[in-house]
Design a protein around this motif. Structure first.
Motif, PDB file in Angstrom:
ATOM      1  N   THR A   4       0.862  -1.175   0.000  1.00  0.00           N
ATOM      2  CA  THR A   4       0.000   0.000   0.000  1.00  0.00           C
ATOM      3  C   THR A   4       0.893   1.218   0.000  1.00  0.00           C
ATOM      4  OG1 THR A   4      -1.689  -1.186   1.243  1.00  0.00           O
ATOM      5  CG2 THR A   4      -1.869   1.202   1.164  1.00  0.00           C
ATOM      6  N   PHE A   5       0.830   1.929  -1.127  1.00  0.00           N
ATOM      7  CA  PHE A   5       1.659   3.110  -1.290  1.00  0.00           C
ATOM      8  C   PHE A   5       1.168   4.176  -0.316  1.00  0.00           C
ATOM      9  CE2 PHE A   5       3.164   6.800  -3.842  1.00  0.00           C
ATOM     10  CZ  PHE A   5       4.494   6.450  -3.878  1.00  0.00           C
ATOM     11  N   VAL A   6       2.104   4.723   0.494  1.00  0.00           N
ATOM     12  CA  VAL A   6       1.783   5.737   1.503  1.00  0.00           C
ATOM     13  C   VAL A   6       0.795   5.198   2.544  1.00  0.00           C
ATOM     14  CG1 VAL A   6       1.324   8.196   1.866  1.00  0.00           C
ATOM     15  CG2 VAL A   6       1.942   7.398  -0.381  1.00  0.00           C
ATOM     16  N   GLY A   7       0.826   3.899   2.807  1.00  0.00           N
ATOM     17  CA  GLY A   7      -0.144   3.316   3.724  1.00  0.00           C
ATOM     18  C   GLY A   7       0.255   3.372   5.186  1.00  0.00           C
ATOM     19  N   ARG A   8       1.507   3.708   5.485  1.00  0.00           N
ATOM     20  CA  ARG A   8       1.981   3.726   6.863  1.00  0.00           C
ATOM     21  C   ARG A   8       2.235   5.175   7.327  1.00  0.00           C
ATOM     22  NH1 ARG A   8       3.906  -1.138   9.058  1.00  0.00           N
ATOM     23  NH2 ARG A   8       5.453   0.088  10.160  1.00  0.00           N
ATOM     24  N   ASN A   9       3.012   5.338   8.390  1.00  0.00           N
ATOM     25  CA  ASN A   9       3.219   6.675   8.966  1.00  0.00           C
ATOM     26  C   ASN A   9       3.750   7.669   7.935  1.00  0.00           C
ATOM     27  OD1 ASN A   9       2.413   5.610  11.366  1.00  0.00           O
ATOM     28  ND2 ASN A   9       4.428   5.631  12.351  1.00  0.00           N
ATOM     29  N   SER A  10       2.938   8.654   7.613  1.00  0.00           N
ATOM     30  CA  SER A  10       3.288   9.611   6.572  1.00  0.00           C
ATOM     31  C   SER A  10       2.772  10.986   6.956  1.00  0.00           C
ATOM     32  CB  SER A  10       2.655   9.186   5.234  1.00  0.00           C
ATOM     33  OG  SER A  10       3.101   7.889   4.863  1.00  0.00           O
ATOM     34  N   GLY A  11       3.627  11.985   6.761  1.00  0.00           N
ATOM     35  CA  GLY A  11       3.192  13.321   7.111  1.00  0.00           C
ATOM     36  C   GLY A  11       4.230  14.356   6.726  1.00  0.00           C
ATOM     37  N   VAL A  12       3.852  15.609   6.938  1.00  0.00           N
ATOM     38  CA  VAL A  12       4.762  16.714   6.689  1.00  0.00           C
ATOM     39  C   VAL A  12       4.620  17.673   7.863  1.00  0.00           C
ATOM     40  CG1 VAL A  12       3.073  17.998   5.284  1.00  0.00           C
ATOM     41  CG2 VAL A  12       5.515  18.430   4.978  1.00  0.00           C
ATOM     42  N   GLY A  13       5.725  18.305   8.254  1.00  0.00           N
ATOM     43  CA  GLY A  13       5.631  19.182   9.411  1.00  0.00           C
ATOM     44  C   GLY A  13       6.823  20.101   9.564  1.00  0.00           C
ATOM     45  N   ILE A  14       6.798  20.800  10.689  1.00  0.00           N
ATOM     46  CA  ILE A  14       7.839  21.769  11.044  1.00  0.00           C
ATOM     47  C   ILE A  14       8.361  21.408  12.437  1.00  0.00           C
ATOM     48  CG2 ILE A  14       8.268  24.196  11.610  1.00  0.00           C
ATOM     49  CD1 ILE A  14       7.679  24.141   8.766  1.00  0.00           C
ATOM     50  N   GLY A  15       9.675  21.415  12.588  1.00  0.00           N
ATOM     51  CA  GLY A  15      10.260  21.126  13.888  1.00  0.00           C
ATOM     52  C   GLY A  15      11.191  22.226  14.328  1.00  0.00           C
ATOM     53  N   GLY A  16      11.406  22.292  15.633  1.00  0.00           N
ATOM     54  CA  GLY A  16      12.320  23.299  16.151  1.00  0.00           C
ATOM     55  C   GLY A  16      12.565  23.085  17.624  1.00  0.00           C
ATOM     56  N   ALA A  17      13.094  24.099  18.271  1.00  0.00           N
ATOM     57  CA  ALA A  17      13.450  23.996  19.684  1.00  0.00           C
ATOM     58  C   ALA A  17      12.227  23.730  20.559  1.00  0.00           C
ATOM     59  CB  ALA A  17      14.138  25.279  20.141  1.00  0.00           C
ATOM     60  N   TYR A  18      11.043  24.117  20.075  1.00  0.00           N
ATOM     61  CA  TYR A  18       9.835  23.942  20.876  1.00  0.00           C
ATOM     62  C   TYR A  18       9.078  22.666  20.537  1.00  0.00           C
ATOM     63  CZ  TYR A  18      10.802  28.672  22.305  1.00  0.00           C
ATOM     64  OH  TYR A  18      11.417  29.790  22.815  1.00  0.00           O
ATOM     65  N   GLY A  19       9.704  21.832  19.716  1.00  0.00           N
ATOM     66  CA  GLY A  19       9.059  20.578  19.376  1.00  0.00           C
ATOM     67  C   GLY A  19       8.706  20.494  17.909  1.00  0.00           C
ATOM     68  N   THR A  20       7.888  19.509  17.568  1.00  0.00           N
ATOM     69  CA  THR A  20       7.564  19.219  16.175  1.00  0.00           C
ATOM     70  C   THR A  20       6.057  19.152  16.015  1.00  0.00           C
ATOM     71  OG1 THR A  20       9.596  17.940  15.922  1.00  0.00           O
ATOM     72  CG2 THR A  20       7.837  17.496  14.334  1.00  0.00           C
ATOM     73  N   LEU A  21       5.571  19.801  14.948  1.00  0.00           N
ATOM     74  CA  LEU A  21       4.153  19.731  14.605  1.00  0.00           C
ATOM     75  C   LEU A  21       4.066  19.008  13.278  1.00  0.00           C
ATOM     76  CD1 LEU A  21       1.388  20.897  15.660  1.00  0.00           C
ATOM     77  CD2 LEU A  21       1.700  22.695  13.940  1.00  0.00           C
ATOM     78  N   ILE A  22       3.250  17.955  13.209  1.00  0.00           N
ATOM     79  CA  ILE A  22       3.184  17.172  11.981  1.00  0.00           C
ATOM     80  C   ILE A  22       1.734  16.859  11.660  1.00  0.00           C
ATOM     81  CG2 ILE A  22       3.413  14.840  12.981  1.00  0.00           C
ATOM     82  CD1 ILE A  22       5.645  14.454  10.739  1.00  0.00           C
ATOM     83  N   MET A  23       1.422  16.847  10.343  1.00  0.00           N
ATOM     84  CA  MET A  23       0.065  16.546   9.884  1.00  0.00           C
ATOM     85  C   MET A  23       0.109  15.391   8.902  1.00  0.00           C
ATOM     86  SD  MET A  23      -1.342  20.421   9.104  1.00  0.00           S
ATOM     87  CE  MET A  23       0.007  20.832   7.963  1.00  0.00           C
ATOM     88  N   GLY A  24      -0.866  14.499   8.988  1.00  0.00           N
ATOM     89  CA  GLY A  24      -0.920  13.388   8.036  1.00  0.00           C
ATOM     90  C   GLY A  24      -1.632  12.186   8.634  1.00  0.00           C
ATOM     91  N   GLN A  25      -1.075  11.013   8.340  1.00  0.00           N
ATOM     92  CA  GLN A  25      -1.540   9.771   8.963  1.00  0.00           C
ATOM     93  C   GLN A  25      -0.379   9.225   9.780  1.00  0.00           C
ATOM     94  OE1 GLN A  25      -3.761   6.318   7.072  1.00  0.00           O
ATOM     95  NE2 GLN A  25      -1.701   5.488   7.057  1.00  0.00           N
ATOM     96  N   TRP A  26      -0.613   8.926  11.060  1.00  0.00           N
ATOM     97  CA  TRP A  26       0.529   8.527  11.891  1.00  0.00           C
ATOM     98  C   TRP A  26       0.020   7.683  13.065  1.00  0.00           C
ATOM     99  CZ3 TRP A  26       5.009  10.783   9.900  1.00  0.00           C
ATOM    100  CH2 TRP A  26       6.205  10.400  10.517  1.00  0.00           C
ATOM    101  N   ASP A  27       0.864   6.790  13.548  1.00  0.00           N
ATOM    102  CA  ASP A  27       0.549   6.061  14.775  1.00  0.00           C
ATOM    103  C   ASP A  27       0.205   7.052  15.881  1.00  0.00           C
ATOM    104  OD1 ASP A  27       1.054   3.605  13.636  1.00  0.00           O
ATOM    105  OD2 ASP A  27       3.053   3.400  14.503  1.00  0.00           O
ATOM    106  N   THR A  28      -0.829   6.744  16.661  1.00  0.00           N
ATOM    107  CA  THR A  28      -1.161   7.629  17.773  1.00  0.00           C
ATOM    108  C   THR A  28      -0.081   7.539  18.843  1.00  0.00           C
ATOM    109  OG1 THR A  28      -2.396   5.925  18.948  1.00  0.00           O
ATOM    110  CG2 THR A  28      -3.633   7.283  17.388  1.00  0.00           C
ATOM    111  N   PRO A  29       0.059   8.588  19.659  1.00  0.00           N
ATOM    112  CA  PRO A  29       1.011   8.523  20.790  1.00  0.00           C
ATOM    113  C   PRO A  29       0.767   7.293  21.657  1.00  0.00           C
ATOM    114  CG  PRO A  29       0.282  10.776  20.470  1.00  0.00           C
ATOM    115  CD  PRO A  29      -0.526   9.933  19.517  1.00  0.00           C
ATOM    116  N   TYR A  30      -0.517   6.953  21.856  1.00  0.00           N
ATOM    117  CA  TYR A  30      -0.831   5.787  22.681  1.00  0.00           C
ATOM    118  C   TYR A  30      -0.174   4.533  22.117  1.00  0.00           C
ATOM    119  CZ  TYR A  30      -3.623   2.544  25.474  1.00  0.00           C
ATOM    120  OH  TYR A  30      -4.017   1.574  26.351  1.00  0.00           O
TER     121      TYR A  30
END
Lengths: 356, 356, 356
Positions: free
Chosen positions: A71-97
């Motif tokens: 499955t093309f792009v079927g697993r953790n996939s996203g785009v985001g911005i990271g820095g000293a205050y952490g990372t913000l990412i949008m897409g499909q991704w495993d939940t923190p849980y």
């Protein structure tokens, strides 16, 4: 710009003999299988934006090495911005849980010996809000995640599953997901906690549903040995009769159910060799009305690995689930199928895993 | 040989609030969405054949970052030969008509604010001949294209959609596509013209269909400001009752219809910031029999972008379509769905775009 | 680790005019097509494990350049370990029987002129055990292969298709595949032999099926000319009435059938130019009960190639199949479809092939 893209992957294939004996049905006779265990290939990259910031992306694809599928792009996939205050990412991704404890499973949550035999409700790699309320093993669609930086060993993740399905239920609903994890890691010690809530996933005209998972986990490494432990409570509330509960039959007139599970593991290394053990037990369901006899399950997994290199290992493993008379747990990954109440799925496997 | 392959991509994801109020139906209530806007990853390469000639290929894949999905080789893909006399390429590729003006849209023809809100008929990313006669936004299958070299600022493209479906209609037919574009570019000035014809896409026993698009476009850059304009006429001929017209209801006994659209845009840059505006208007249809009141539509889009780098931008945008009483235009990319005649789709979005 | 992954590919696209005249039906009128001929892109890599051993993987994807489609991981894909004693690989891969002679076909087993017009039964790129008993052109799922090292010009391959479908038949069955090839190569000489068995692919309550292919092949290069020859016998046993035989009608009460085919080819090179010829003939079926008149077929293919470089070639080719009155062979790759008994499919093509 190609130098900014890294190709990576993990290929895990084994030859298995699986069966499910006992229980209320005819059972599943011993079957040989070639199985691909959550194999993947991915593309990822980062761009330095200056000032400690970066843009980052990942496109990860699932690979069914055994059947020549994927499955093309079927697993953790996203785009985001990271820095000293952490990372913000949008897409499909495993939940923190989900992501918070995968590292503890000596069988990687990818094989028939994975800890999902008893933990996290239904396995559901990829799901939207309003889909599969019973799974706390979610690779969530339409998700926004924030990951903190690591501060003195502490780190955390927060995810929100955007409520795209609002108003699409039979009745008014607003299905959304919250998932949160926190971890502390210092030398040989790891401690983690996580909570996840599925809100209004299966409302009816008279019932609002809310399903919640909690877990606490830890691991400690003594020289060549690592021991891990995990305790989980899943709570399901509302409309249980229609959607059922994970891995077991429905529960009559009860409107709330709790499922408690305990899990232990150890890994011991001797040079290129390693030995692995995992034990788990789900207790009988606790209902707000009536009892749920025989809804418990136990599980054991034993493994041996020979590491050719950091990237390549050959392994053998054995696993067995012992279901109570009203439980029908199966392997969470590459289940046998057709497991009936009280049956005992078991499997023996020899395979290899290669990362690149 | 790996050094001959370049991996490239463009990932565009935003969080949106969309709705469609007014009109003949109940409307679409305000909905939050995470949306992937024509995200892609691709592989391409060239081989120097000597004598100024080269072999070239591209395999471009669509990426649904929001739902963890994708279409392998679903976008512009082909193999060909290039040289001093131009490039010949075979595969699936945007028609010259489509490709000729994408560069003018400040919203990239990829988001809810894209100019397809009023232009190019139906959106149809991928289509064979004999499929969707109403779309002039085609990524065409089974296509052969010739691209001229750039000579003193002039360039052109010609495409032929191979008539594979000949004889597959209910009656005799020979469905084929011709698409042609010409451009002139010199310093701050761009001028372009394009024409595309869909021949015999929807013949009946008594009617031969022929659908044609024409457009003229230009842009000029004054310092930090670029203004663009585009005028389009789409003409549909034969069998209108059965196949309908783009975005509007069918038109009774008429056998020919013309749809005229005008569009303007401006982009202004201030350091790392940019402001974008687009305005468009489709006039009422001109029929050869009867009138078509209320088949007009207007559209406006406003945007702001902050460029972290050449490859990464964060943006916000607002867009609104005002449909006439017999028109039901929706966003061409990631439409709301369920838009009824006379409704006004609108959306607000915050997101990011990252290229690699 | 990205440096361990190689991206490779082969893109083959042509413009064709095909038809099928004569025969029992109306025939297929002359049709123009743009066709992608088994185009592919893949990822592969190796890791040196020391001591002459290595881990290796390949993920190969099919590419439909004409229709903008593809199957991710749809072609030869697997992971394994190699060393001085040979290579063991698990995944989906061409059987030794198929792979052993692909190199002999001047048309690469990828175009309308490929030798599958008469050889190897049904074309079936990807199949599980218990699927398509009639195909000896298998990219087999759930397969384990062992490839010997090359010892003084001798080499061999052995494959086992894991019997995952055991017990899934209407009656007791144990479907499995064995495939074996041996080759000798020394300077201008190549000799090869292969055998493949499909065991219990289509059992009934009273019949056990077993289908076997044998082939012998060789080629010799005299200066600029290479000649090749191949003889094949396919034998089908049991339950013929239900599943039919490759490319021909069923055979009444017979329970065993043999299909013999002979094939010859020559390639001659003159600088950057090459000329190719292939001839083939399938004899009438030999049944254990009754006769099978008109089940023969003949085939001829002519080609011309101009090599721009080792990686890029332009070509033209013509091919024609002459079916007996009870035979309906079609091109094995990109068949015309709708070919009726006794018809003569033929095609003319101009295209290019580019490898990277």
């Amino acid at each position: 710009q190609a130098d900014s893209v890294t190709i990576y992957g993990r290929l895990n294939v084994d030859v298995e003999s699986v069966k499910a004996s006992g229980g209320s049905g005819a059972g599943v006779t011993s079957t040989a299988r070639l199985t691909s265990n959550s194999s993947l290939i991915g593309f990822r990259g980062e761009e330095d934006l200056g000032g400690g910031m970066k843009a980052l992306f990942q496109l990860e694809n699932s690979v069914g090495l055994d059947t020549g599928s994927g499955t093309f792009v079927g697993r953790n996939s996203g785009v985001g911005i990271g820095g000293a205050y952490g990372t913000l990412i949008m897409g499909q991704w495993d939940t923190p849980y989900k992501a918070s404890t995968t590292r503890l499973d000596p069988f990687g949550d990818t094989t028939i010996a994975g800890y999902g035999a008893v933990l996290y409700g239904d396995a559901s790699n990829t799901a939207a809000n309003a889909a599969n309320r019973n799974s706390f093993d979610r690779r969530q669609r339409n998700v926004i995640q924030y990951w903190t930086p690591n501060v003195a060993g502490f780190s955390g993740r927060l995810a929100y599953g955007v409520n795209e399905e609002k108003g699409t239920c039979a009745v008014a609903c607003d299905p959304k997901l919250w998932s949160l994890s926190a971890a502390y890691e210092q030398g040989p010690l790891f401690l983690g906690a996580a909570v996840e809530q599925h809100d209004e996933y299966a409302n009816t005209a008279t019932a609002r549903t809310q399903d919640t998972g909690f877990k606490l986990a830890g691991s400690y490494t003594f020289g060549a040995t690592t021991v891990s432990a995990l305790a989980e409570r899943l709570r399901f509330s509302g409309n249980l009769a229609a959607t059922g509960l994970p891995k077991v039959f429905t529960v009559g007139a009860a409107t709330e159910a709790k499922l408690d599970t305990f899990w232990l593991a150890a890994v011991h290394r001797i040079g290129a060799h390693n030995l692995r053990l995992a034990l788990g037990k789900s207790r009988e369901l606790k209902l707000n009305l009536g009892s749920a006899p025989g809804t418990d399950a136990r599980y054991v997994a034993l493994g041996y690995g020979y590491t050719f290199s950091k990237r390549t290992e050959a392994y053998a493993m054995f696993t067995k689930i012992s279901n109570g008379g009203n439980s029908r747990n199966d392997f969470a990954v590459n289940g046998i199928g057709g497991v009936t109440n009280g049956a005992s799925p078991q499997g023996l496997a020899v395979g290899m895993i290669h990362s690149f």
